[in-house]
Design a protein around this motif. Structure first.
Motif, PDB file in Angstrom:
ATOM      1  N   PRO A   1      -0.975   5.969  -6.865  1.00 50.72           N
ATOM      2  CA  PRO A   1      -2.170   6.006  -7.713  1.00 50.72           C
ATOM      3  C   PRO A   1      -1.988   6.846  -8.973  1.00 50.72           C
ATOM      4  O   PRO A   1      -2.599   6.562 -10.007  1.00 50.72           O
ATOM      5  CB  PRO A   1      -3.244   6.620  -6.796  1.00 50.72           C
TER       6      PRO A   1
ATOM      7  N   ALA B   1       0.829  -1.213   0.000  1.00 52.39           N
ATOM      8  CA  ALA B   1       0.000   0.000   0.000  1.00 52.39           C
ATOM      9  C   ALA B   1       0.861   1.259   0.000  1.00 52.39           C
ATOM     10  O   ALA B   1       0.611   2.199  -0.762  1.00 52.39           O
ATOM     11  CB  ALA B   1      -0.925  -0.004   1.213  1.00 52.39           C
TER      12      ALA B   1
ATOM     13  N   PHE C   1       2.518   1.992  -3.352  1.00 51.86           N
ATOM     14  CA  PHE C   1       1.634   2.178  -4.499  1.00 51.86           C
ATOM     15  C   PHE C   1       1.397   3.665  -4.758  1.00 51.86           C
ATOM     16  O   PHE C   1       1.031   4.425  -3.877  1.00 51.86           O
ATOM     17  CB  PHE C   1       0.292   1.480  -4.247  1.00 51.86           C
TER      18      PHE C   1
ATOM     19  N   ARG D   1      -5.619   3.816  -0.572  1.00 57.43           N
ATOM     20  CA  ARG D   1      -4.728   4.242  -1.653  1.00 57.43           C
ATOM     21  C   ARG D   1      -5.467   4.371  -2.980  1.00 57.43           C
ATOM     22  O   ARG D   1      -4.984   5.033  -3.902  1.00 57.43           O
ATOM     23  CB  ARG D   1      -3.569   3.257  -1.794  1.00 57.43           C
ATOM     24  N   ILE D   2      -6.630   3.721  -3.069  1.00 56.23           N
ATOM     25  CA  ILE D   2      -7.430   3.853  -4.291  1.00 56.23           C
ATOM     26  C   ILE D   2      -8.754   4.578  -3.979  1.00 56.23           C
ATOM     27  O   ILE D   2      -9.732   4.454  -4.706  1.00 56.23           O
ATOM     28  CB  ILE D   2      -7.700   2.486  -4.960  1.00 56.23           C
TER      29      ILE D   2
ATOM     30  N   GLU E   1      -7.993  -0.531  -9.398  1.00 52.91           N
ATOM     31  CA  GLU E   1      -8.218  -1.762  -8.647  1.00 52.91           C
ATOM     32  C   GLU E   1      -7.328  -2.900  -9.156  1.00 52.91           C
ATOM     33  O   GLU E   1      -6.767  -3.667  -8.376  1.00 52.91           O
ATOM     34  CB  GLU E   1      -9.693  -2.187  -8.722  1.00 52.91           C
TER      35      GLU E   1
ATOM     36  N   LEU F   1      -4.596  -0.180   2.370  1.00 51.32           N
ATOM     37  CA  LEU F   1      -4.564  -0.560   0.957  1.00 51.32           C
ATOM     38  C   LEU F   1      -5.740   0.057   0.209  1.00 51.32           C
ATOM     39  O   LEU F   1      -5.563   0.664  -0.858  1.00 51.32           O
ATOM     40  CB  LEU F   1      -4.603  -2.083   0.838  1.00 51.32           C
TER      41      LEU F   1
ATOM     42  N   ILE G   1      -3.588  -2.096  -8.125  1.00 48.73           N
ATOM     43  CA  ILE G   1      -3.222  -2.339  -6.727  1.00 48.73           C
ATOM     44  C   ILE G   1      -3.304  -3.824  -6.395  1.00 48.73           C
ATOM     45  O   ILE G   1      -2.571  -4.317  -5.532  1.00 48.73           O
ATOM     46  CB  ILE G   1      -4.087  -1.495  -5.764  1.00 48.73           C
TER      47      ILE G   1
END
Length: 216
Positions: free
Chosen positions: A89, A84, A87, A157-158, A98, A154, A101
């Motif tokens: 974005p 996470a 990552f 992050r999106i 989706e 996690l 990740i």
């Protein structure tokens, strides 16, 4: 000033001995073919502990399995957190976050073949002691908090958060991941290429969407 009971020589020695036994158990479990009692006897022999001394560290036979499982889940949670945090974005189209990740998570290997084998053997040994399935499930649920925090990070992050009851959502994701990873390896796939599997590219992204909603 009173000494911290967690830092006394006796407590430090106890933690070190306990950690040593857990490490030895993790090494032995993937290929162990005996009973849980035989494993404990072997561990006592390797560490020179009497039965009484061993019981001060692990009072019940299944306490050893719970301790190993706790360590494995903590490692899994740390790998999810690392995936996470790493990552970005901004490096991916919004419509593909989706999937991106999910691939990042698989590349971090939250569960590898060794840990998967150990967890399977733990369940078999627990069952051999007369543990009921609900006892095994309850033991795993006790360690969910570390995974909950990691998966919350996690999803954040999106731009998402849990919509399902979080413990249930994490359990569904972990169990499907575990089963799919096992099938991938047994069908000839490699650990490093699991991120290319249909589960990671299609099923896992759909699961993450299904158990979550956009952050409010």
């Amino acid at each position: 000033m009173a000494a911290n009971p967690l830092s006394t020589p006796a407590s430090v020695s106890r933690r070190r001995r306990r950690a040593q036994i857990i490490t030895l158990a993790r090494t032995a479990l993937p290929t162990w073919v005996g009973s849980l009692q035989e494993l404990i006897s072997e561990l006592r022999k390797e560490t020179g502990l009497s039965d009484g001394a061993f019981r001060t560290l692990f009072p019940d036979d299944r306490d050893l399995l719970r301790a190993v499982d706790h360590e494995l889940i903590e490692e899994c949670a740390q790998r999810v957190r690392s995936a996470a945090m790493a990552f970005d974005p901004g490096q991916h189209p919004p419509e593909a976050l989706e999937t991106a990740i999910s691939e990042a998570l698989a590349s971090a290997r939250p569960l590898d073949w060794s840990s998967l084998t150990i967890r399977l053997r733990e369940r078999q040994l627990a069952a051999s002691t007369g543990a009921r399935s609900e006892d095994v499930i309850a033991s795993e649920r006790a360690f969910l908090p570390a995974l909950l925090e990691a998966f919350e990070l996690l999803l954040s992050r999106i731009g998402r958060e849990f919509d399902w009851q979080p413990a249930l959502a994490v359990r569904v994701v972990i169990l499907t991941y575990e089963r799919s990873f096992e099938s991938w390896i047994l069908s000839g796939g490699s650990e490093s290429s699991f991120s290319d599997s249909s589960y990671v590219r299609n099923t896992l992204p759909a699961l993450l969407l299904g158990v979550s909603r956009r952050r409010r």
